[in-house]
Enzyme design. Structure first.
Site, PDB file in Angstrom:
ATOM      1  CG  ASP A  41       9.366   3.768   2.323  1.00 11.50           C
ATOM      2  OD1 ASP A  41      10.434   4.325   2.027  1.00 11.50           O
ATOM      3  OD2 ASP A  41       8.495   4.278   3.040  1.00 11.50           O
ATOM      4  CE  LYS A  63      13.410   3.152   9.261  1.00  8.67           C
ATOM      5  NZ  LYS A  63      12.553   3.343  10.406  1.00  8.67           N
ATOM      6  CG  MET A 177       6.053  -0.220  12.849  1.00  3.48           C
ATOM      7  SD  MET A 177       6.778   1.432  12.698  1.00  3.48           S
ATOM      8  CE  MET A 177       5.332   2.452  12.978  1.00  3.48           C
TER       9      MET A 177
HETATM   10  N1  SAH Z   1       2.019   3.947   6.260  1.00  3.28           N
HETATM   11  C1  SAH Z   1       1.813   2.536   6.573  1.00  3.28           C
HETATM   12  C2  SAH Z   1       2.424   2.170   7.913  1.00  3.28           C
HETATM   13  C3  SAH Z   1       3.924   2.326   7.962  1.00  3.28           C
HETATM   14  S1  SAH Z   1       4.644   1.756   9.465  1.00  3.28           S
HETATM   15  C4  SAH Z   1       0.310   2.220   6.507  1.00  3.28           C
HETATM   16  O1  SAH Z   1      -0.512   3.130   6.433  1.00  3.28           O
HETATM   17  O2  SAH Z   1      -0.024   1.035   6.485  1.00  3.28           O
HETATM   18  C5  SAH Z   1       5.010   0.074   9.047  1.00  3.28           C
HETATM   19  C6  SAH Z   1       4.074  -0.847   9.794  1.00  3.28           C
HETATM   20  O3  SAH Z   1       2.830  -0.912   9.117  1.00  3.28           O
HETATM   21  C7  SAH Z   1       4.531  -2.280   9.863  1.00  3.28           C
HETATM   22  O4  SAH Z   1       5.472  -2.482  10.899  1.00  3.28           O
HETATM   23  C8  SAH Z   1       3.225  -2.982  10.147  1.00  3.28           C
HETATM   24  O5  SAH Z   1       2.827  -2.806  11.493  1.00  3.28           O
HETATM   25  C9  SAH Z   1       2.275  -2.189   9.282  1.00  3.28           C
HETATM   26  N2  SAH Z   1       2.099  -2.790   7.944  1.00  3.28           N
HETATM   27  C10 SAH Z   1       2.361  -2.219   6.756  1.00  3.28           C
HETATM   28  N3  SAH Z   1       2.033  -3.052   5.736  1.00  3.28           N
HETATM   29  C11 SAH Z   1       1.548  -4.172   6.309  1.00  3.28           C
HETATM   30  C12 SAH Z   1       1.026  -5.400   5.801  1.00  3.28           C
HETATM   31  N4  SAH Z   1       0.953  -5.649   4.487  1.00  3.28           N
HETATM   32  N5  SAH Z   1       0.612  -6.330   6.693  1.00  3.28           N
HETATM   33  C13 SAH Z   1       0.669  -6.106   8.010  1.00  3.28           C
HETATM   34  N6  SAH Z   1       1.156  -4.965   8.543  1.00  3.28           N
HETATM   35  C14 SAH Z   1       1.579  -4.008   7.711  1.00  3.28           C
END
Ligand code: SAH
Length: 257
Positions: A41, A63, A177
């Site tokens: 991803d 995306k 998000m």
């Molecule tokens: N499966 C992922 C979440 C996927 S949805 C998890 O468990 O973290 C994607 C969202 O995750 C982003 O829009 C943001 O809100 C958050 N996110 C993922 N990585 C991030 C990071 N390094 N720093 C801040 N937010 C993060």
């Protein structure tokens, strides 16, 4: 570590953690070293991808610019087709695959197709990202509950299937998000009785070299996010635990000369 079975023709649906490659699990690192194909991803860091076998095919399935460059059904079809060709397939997702990552949908597609798979949990950004911001997710004197909420909806509005009244009453709210609709979301929380002075942290690119934290409050967070140009990926943390960062920002302390 006992290496887990990764026979040809199977899929590992793995979490890569929030960014810092040091937060990969041993299983995920092992899967990266052994996979024939890695389907990853947008949020997977270069540092993590560099751990793949040099022989592995790397396939981007994320995306960019908010537009899905690969449809979810196409991704699932690809995983199934590659497994049926006898490849070891590593499907790598940011954070934990079962936290807002559509990992459940992909796992269901594999299950329906009869493709053997394994789930490798990862450190969710909602947990690891807060740790790197110096914000405990729970703290005994502050909160006995926490809620993870998505701020994204397919309709492009503040999600309607979230009970914002119930969310507003949880002491610590971690929004994923949520930047795009932050004004609307903060408005729902305020309308449901959450105080405008409740501390808020906006944690961008957590655990990476680009990590940035904006401290604000519920009434001002949408304006501050805009004024300070908050960037995704970001977590928005609402609750008194945010105040602990003043004492617990270990990352700033660690990099201070
Ligand atoms: N499966 C992922 C979440 C996927 S949805 C998890 O468990 O973290 C994607 C969202 O995750 C982003 O829009 C943001 O809100 C958050 N996110 C993922 N990585 C991030 C990071 N390094 N720093 C801040 N937010 C993060």
């Amino acid at each position: 570590m006992t290496p887990a079975d990764f026979p040809p023709g199977t899929v590992w649906l793995a979490g890569a953690g929030p960014g810092d490659a040091g937060l990969l699990t041993l299983h995920a690192a092992d899967g990266l070293a052994r996979a024939d194909v890695v389907v990853y991803d947008a949020l997977i860091s270069e540092e993590v991808l560099a751990m793949a076998s040099p022989k592995a095919e790397l396939v981007f399935a994320g995306k960019r610019g908010g537009r899905p460059s690969a449809q979810q059904a196409d991704i699932s079809r690809r995983l199934i087709a590659d497994a049926r060709r006898g490849l070891r397939v590593l499907r790598l997702k940011g954070g934990d695959p079962f936290v807002f990552g559509r990992g459940g949908e992909e796992a269901l597609a594999l299950a329906r197709a009869g493709v053997p798979f394994r789930i490798v949990p990862g450190v969710s950004s909602g947990v690891g990202g807060l740790a790197y911001a110096g914000i405990p997710l729970t703290h005994r004197s502050t909160n006995a509950a926490v809620v993870f909420v998505t701020g994204h909806s397919a309709a492009g509005r503040v999600p309607e299937d979230v009970d914002w009244g119930a969310v507003a009453r949880v002491p610590v709210i971690v929004l994923f998000m949520a930047l795009k609709h932050l004004r609307g979301i903060a408005g729902r929380l305020l309308a449901n009785g959450r105080g405008g002075g409740t501390p808020v942290a906006i944690v961008s690119s957590a655990t990476t070299a680009a990590q940035r934290v904006i401290i604000t409050d519920l009434a001002g967070c949408a304006d501050d996010a805009a004024a300070q140009n908050a960037r995704p990926p970001a977590l928005v943390v609402v609750g008194e635990v945010v105040r602990l960062r003043e004492q617990l920002d270990w990352l700033a302390a660690a990099v201070r000369p």
